[in-house]
Scaffold this motif. Structure first.
Motif, PDB file in Angstrom:
ATOM      1  N   LEU A 231     -77.709-100.327  -1.552  1.00  0.00           N
ATOM      2  CA  LEU A 231     -77.159 -99.597  -2.687  1.00  0.00           C
ATOM      3  C   LEU A 231     -75.992 -98.767  -2.178  1.00  0.00           C
ATOM      4  N   VAL A 232     -74.840 -98.919  -2.796  1.00  0.00           N
ATOM      5  CA  VAL A 232     -73.651 -98.180  -2.386  1.00  0.00           C
ATOM      6  C   VAL A 232     -73.412 -97.059  -3.383  1.00  0.00           C
ATOM      7  N   GLY A 233     -73.517 -95.824  -2.918  1.00  0.00           N
ATOM      8  CA  GLY A 233     -73.321 -94.668  -3.776  1.00  0.00           C
ATOM      9  C   GLY A 233     -74.642 -94.044  -4.175  1.00  0.00           C
ATOM     10  N   ALA A 234     -74.677 -92.707  -4.221  1.00  0.00           N
ATOM     11  CA  ALA A 234     -75.903 -91.982  -4.571  1.00  0.00           C
ATOM     12  C   ALA A 234     -75.723 -91.263  -5.899  1.00  0.00           C
ATOM     13  N   GLY A 235     -75.194 -91.991  -6.884  1.00  0.00           N
ATOM     14  CA  GLY A 235     -75.084 -91.463  -8.237  1.00  0.00           C
ATOM     15  C   GLY A 235     -76.209 -91.977  -9.108  1.00  0.00           C
ATOM     16  N   ILE A 236     -76.111 -91.722 -10.404  1.00  0.00           N
ATOM     17  CA  ILE A 236     -77.194 -92.057 -11.323  1.00  0.00           C
ATOM     18  C   ILE A 236     -77.462 -93.556 -11.388  1.00  0.00           C
ATOM     19  N   MET A 237     -76.425 -94.392 -11.211  1.00  0.00           N
ATOM     20  CA  MET A 237     -76.631 -95.837 -11.321  1.00  0.00           C
ATOM     21  C   MET A 237     -77.446 -96.375 -10.150  1.00  0.00           C
ATOM     22  N   SER A 238     -77.040 -96.078  -8.928  1.00  0.00           N
ATOM     23  CA  SER A 238     -77.804 -96.543  -7.765  1.00  0.00           C
ATOM     24  C   SER A 238     -79.203 -95.939  -7.748  1.00  0.00           C
ATOM     25  N   ALA A 239     -79.305 -94.657  -8.131  1.00  0.00           N
ATOM     26  CA  ALA A 239     -80.619 -94.008  -8.157  1.00  0.00           C
ATOM     27  C   ALA A 239     -81.549 -94.703  -9.140  1.00  0.00           C
TER      28      ALA A 239
ATOM     29  N   ALA B 133     -72.747 -86.068  -6.315  1.00  0.00           N
ATOM     30  CA  ALA B 133     -71.668 -85.107  -6.102  1.00  0.00           C
ATOM     31  C   ALA B 133     -70.363 -85.495  -6.792  1.00  0.00           C
ATOM     32  N   GLU B 134     -70.340 -86.664  -7.428  1.00  0.00           N
ATOM     33  CA  GLU B 134     -69.135 -87.074  -8.156  1.00  0.00           C
ATOM     34  C   GLU B 134     -69.401 -87.006  -9.664  1.00  0.00           C
ATOM     35  N   SER B 135     -69.296 -88.118 -10.375  1.00  0.00           N
ATOM     36  CA  SER B 135     -69.400 -88.093 -11.837  1.00  0.00           C
ATOM     37  C   SER B 135     -70.771 -87.665 -12.340  1.00  0.00           C
ATOM     38  N   SER B 136     -71.821 -87.828 -11.534  1.00  0.00           N
ATOM     39  CA  SER B 136     -73.158 -87.438 -11.968  1.00  0.00           C
ATOM     40  C   SER B 136     -73.392 -85.936 -11.870  1.00  0.00           C
TER      41      SER B 136
ATOM     42  N   TRP C 103     -75.472 -82.924 -38.721  1.00  0.00           N
ATOM     43  CA  TRP C 103     -76.343 -82.163 -37.803  1.00  0.00           C
ATOM     44  C   TRP C 103     -77.583 -82.985 -37.484  1.00  0.00           C
ATOM     45  N   TYR C 104     -77.871 -83.146 -36.184  1.00  0.00           N
ATOM     46  CA  TYR C 104     -79.097 -83.825 -35.750  1.00  0.00           C
ATOM     47  C   TYR C 104     -79.819 -82.879 -34.802  1.00  0.00           C
ATOM     48  N   GLU C 105     -80.938 -82.377 -35.267  1.00  0.00           N
ATOM     49  CA  GLU C 105     -81.654 -81.312 -34.551  1.00  0.00           C
ATOM     50  C   GLU C 105     -82.197 -81.774 -33.207  1.00  0.00           C
ATOM     51  N   ASP C 106     -82.582 -83.045 -33.088  1.00  0.00           N
ATOM     52  CA  ASP C 106     -83.351 -83.506 -31.935  1.00  0.00           C
ATOM     53  C   ASP C 106     -82.513 -84.171 -30.849  1.00  0.00           C
ATOM     54  N   GLY C 107     -81.287 -83.684 -30.663  1.00  0.00           N
ATOM     55  CA  GLY C 107     -80.481 -84.169 -29.547  1.00  0.00           C
ATOM     56  C   GLY C 107     -80.931 -83.560 -28.234  1.00  0.00           C
ATOM     57  N   THR C 108     -80.294 -83.970 -27.144  1.00  0.00           N
ATOM     58  CA  THR C 108     -80.676 -83.459 -25.826  1.00  0.00           C
ATOM     59  C   THR C 108     -79.446 -83.161 -24.980  1.00  0.00           C
ATOM     60  N   ASP C 109     -79.639 -82.272 -24.035  1.00  0.00           N
ATOM     61  CA  ASP C 109     -78.679 -82.031 -22.951  1.00  0.00           C
ATOM     62  C   ASP C 109     -79.311 -82.570 -21.675  1.00  0.00           C
ATOM     63  N   VAL C 110     -78.560 -83.361 -20.926  1.00  0.00           N
ATOM     64  CA  VAL C 110     -79.096 -83.985 -19.714  1.00  0.00           C
ATOM     65  C   VAL C 110     -78.277 -83.544 -18.505  1.00  0.00           C
ATOM     66  N   ASP C 111     -78.949 -83.004 -17.517  1.00  0.00           N
ATOM     67  CA  ASP C 111     -78.327 -82.689 -16.231  1.00  0.00           C
ATOM     68  C   ASP C 111     -78.504 -83.922 -15.350  1.00  0.00           C
ATOM     69  N   PHE C 112     -77.492 -84.787 -15.355  1.00  0.00           N
ATOM     70  CA  PHE C 112     -77.608 -86.032 -14.605  1.00  0.00           C
ATOM     71  C   PHE C 112     -77.596 -85.801 -13.098  1.00  0.00           C
ATOM     72  N   GLY C 113     -77.087 -84.657 -12.659  1.00  0.00           N
ATOM     73  CA  GLY C 113     -77.161 -84.344 -11.240  1.00  0.00           C
ATOM     74  C   GLY C 113     -78.586 -84.118 -10.800  1.00  0.00           C
ATOM     75  N   ALA C 114     -79.317 -83.273 -11.532  1.00  0.00           N
ATOM     76  CA  ALA C 114     -80.719 -83.005 -11.196  1.00  0.00           C
ATOM     77  C   ALA C 114     -81.569 -84.258 -11.348  1.00  0.00           C
ATOM     78  N   LEU C 115     -81.302 -85.048 -12.391  1.00  0.00           N
ATOM     79  CA  LEU C 115     -82.044 -86.300 -12.591  1.00  0.00           C
ATOM     80  C   LEU C 115     -81.805 -87.260 -11.431  1.00  0.00           C
TER      81      LEU C 115
END
Length: 511
Positions: free
Chosen positions: A26-34, A60-63, A189-201
């Motif tokens: 796996l090349v890269g330690a972002g969300i896709m390789s993870a 450390a990049e886009s994620s 308005w959609y009440e049940d949206g989410t915020d995602v910290d892709f770095g922590a994930l």
């Protein structure tokens, strides 16, 4: 796969001169390789996996959470996924597709929590309303039509249409203060949206992958060479010592973000020929006033400027990072020839090859609006940026906001000859023999990481995917192979399950 020769590793450095053998690189330690690594560890726990990341940390990049908006793109609020057609109707096909994909990611994350792969869901996902916002009579009519089309769909049930100034002020006090309602406003308005910290994930997924794999930070892949037996020799350089080693892999995934194009080109696979990349950088304004941050709790998306790329859609964005609420506005487009935030100014020129030269040159006259937009953005002053913010926050003051540089995005250029086209989605590039794949492009990106990686598995391991892996994938993702938009009962089941497992207390149960 299996029966591989290992070498001793000390402090992340190879200490054997022999070629290392591994099943998967796996090349890269972002969300896709993870994500791909986490899937493979569950599907084939005996396979050996080796991951290389050029930087000294994962995500450390886009994620990284400050390099993206963390919207958890599900097309609930992003207006570029619901374009208005010439007859005044709204096309919702892309919104349905993207929401389906996000539901797949959400199910996999819930499964991972249930299995202990992921822990403490609030570290990476939190409930935040997703809101679309327009001004003027045309904007109001557009949102009304969008609401009429989407609210009848299973995946968008519960969406509200709001035009009343009092209701607007109650829900979005920061945006209401000082507003002149002579210009009508509207919200979806959609009440049940989410915020995602892709770095922590990403970091949690990498920790899981690393429990059964060799993970090397500070190591860059410099070359990929196909062998007669179908395997790959992967040349790796230690960024700190300069030492080079070679790894023999049966399958390689290039999940290196903006760096993926160069590596796919070096691999020589014919499927990568003709692809080019157009880098777009950007900045956000980050609020520094805690009182203002506390007044806003929503992700509010507006409409992109004429000629602007979809990724430039302005949004006032609540973030939850390290359990602390923050507030961003942007993005403000910029330009750099770098393909990565930590890349090189030679990235763009070194990506030009005979096979992609004409397609890359041909997009200039076709994308004149985009070029004009980028030039205007580069010429904008800090005061101009605050004025843009005031369309959302009428009383915004420059002293309450600081500029931060966002991550680089490399838009895909695809085609042959003068028929090149600039694309704003993501593209899986897979070798015909299934021994290599890579991901190019940007939005919706991280939010659809799981379906994107399932696409990789399907294209590269077709027989296993259809037979041996299908039952396990069905356990991880109950809607596997079944569109939720056509199955309200199943959608309610998976929604209630994922809301509980991911601790999304603000996400109401579906009726």
């Amino acid at each position: 796969m299996g029966n591989n020769v290992r070498v001793t590793v000390r402090n992340g450095v190879f200490v054997s001169a022999s070629v290392v053998k591994t099943d998967v690189v796996l090349v890269g330690a972002g969300i896709m390789s993870a994500t791909l690594g986490a899937l493979l560890r569950q599907l084939e726990p005996t396979w050996s996996i080796t991951l290389f990341e050029k930087l000294d940390a994962a995500a450390a990049e886009s994620s990284d959470p400050w390099n993206n908006a963390g919207t958890g793109h599900s097309a609930l609020c992003e207006l570029n996924y619901t374009p208005r057609s010439a007859d005044g109707d709204v096309n919702i096909d892309k919104a349905l597709s993207i929401n389906e994909q996000f539901q797949v990611s959400r199910q996999f994350w819930a499964h991972a929590v249930d299995q202990g792969i992921l822990t403490n869901p609030s570290e990476f996902i939190n409930p935040i309303p997703h809101v679309s916002y327009t001004q003027g009579s045309e904007g109001v009519d557009y949102l009304r039509t969008r609401y009429d089309r989407l609210s009848r769909q299973t995946l968008f049930e519960g969406m509200e249409f709001i035009t009343d100034p009092g209701e607007f002020a109650e829900r979005l006090p920061l945006m209401a203060a000082g507003r002149d309602y002579d210009t009508p406003v509207a919200l979806n308005w959609y009440e049940d949206g989410t915020d995602v910290d892709f770095g922590a994930l990403t970091q949690q997924l990498i920790n899981f992958v690393g429990g059964g794999a060799d993970v090397f930070f500070g190591h860059s892949v410099t070359n990929l060479s196909k062998q007669r037996d179908g395997s790959w020799i992967v040349t790796v350089r230690n960024e700190h010592t300069g030492e080079k080693r070679k790894v023999n892999a049966k399958f390689v995934f290039v999940g290196a973000g903006g760096g993926a194009l160069h590596l796919l080109q070096r691999s020589g696979i014919k499927e990568a020929k003709g692809f080019g990349g157009f880098p777009v950088s950007g900045e956000f304004l980050r609020c520094t006033n805690p009182e203002l941050i506390a007044e806003h709790s929503a992700k509010v998306y507006g409409q992109a400027a004429v000629g602007a790329p979809p990724m430039s859609v302005p949004h006032l964005d609540t973030r939850v990072i390290n359990h602390e609420q923050g507030l961003l506005f942007g993005p403000y487009a910029g330009w750099s020839p770098k393909f990565l935030k930590n890349g090189s100014i030679t990235d763009l020129p070194f990506s030009v090859r005979p096979s992609n030269l004409l397609p890359m040159v041909s997009i200039a006259p076709k994308e004149f609006g985009l070029l004009k937009y980028l030039i205007s953005e580069l010429a904008a002053s800090p005061a101009d940026r605050i004025e843009t913010l005031r369309a959302f926050v009428p009383e915004a003051l420059g002293d309450d906001w600081e500029a931060i540089t966002a991550g680089q995005r490399v838009q895909v250029i695809r085609g042959s000859g003068v028929s090149g086209a600039l694309e704003f989605g993501t593209a899986v590039v897979a070798a015909a023999d299934g021994t290599m794949a890579g991901l190019l492009g940007a939005s919706p990106g991280a939010s659809t990481a799981v379906p994107a990686m399932l696409d990789v598995l399907s294209k590269c391991f077709g027989d296993l995917y259809e037979t041996a892996w299908a039952p396990k994938l069905g356990e991880m993702i109950p809607s596997f192979g079944k569109p939720l938009s056509d199955n309200p009962t199943l959608f309610k089941e998976v929604w209630d399950w994922t809301s509980k497992s991911l601790e999304l207390t603000g996400a109401s149960a579906k009726a």
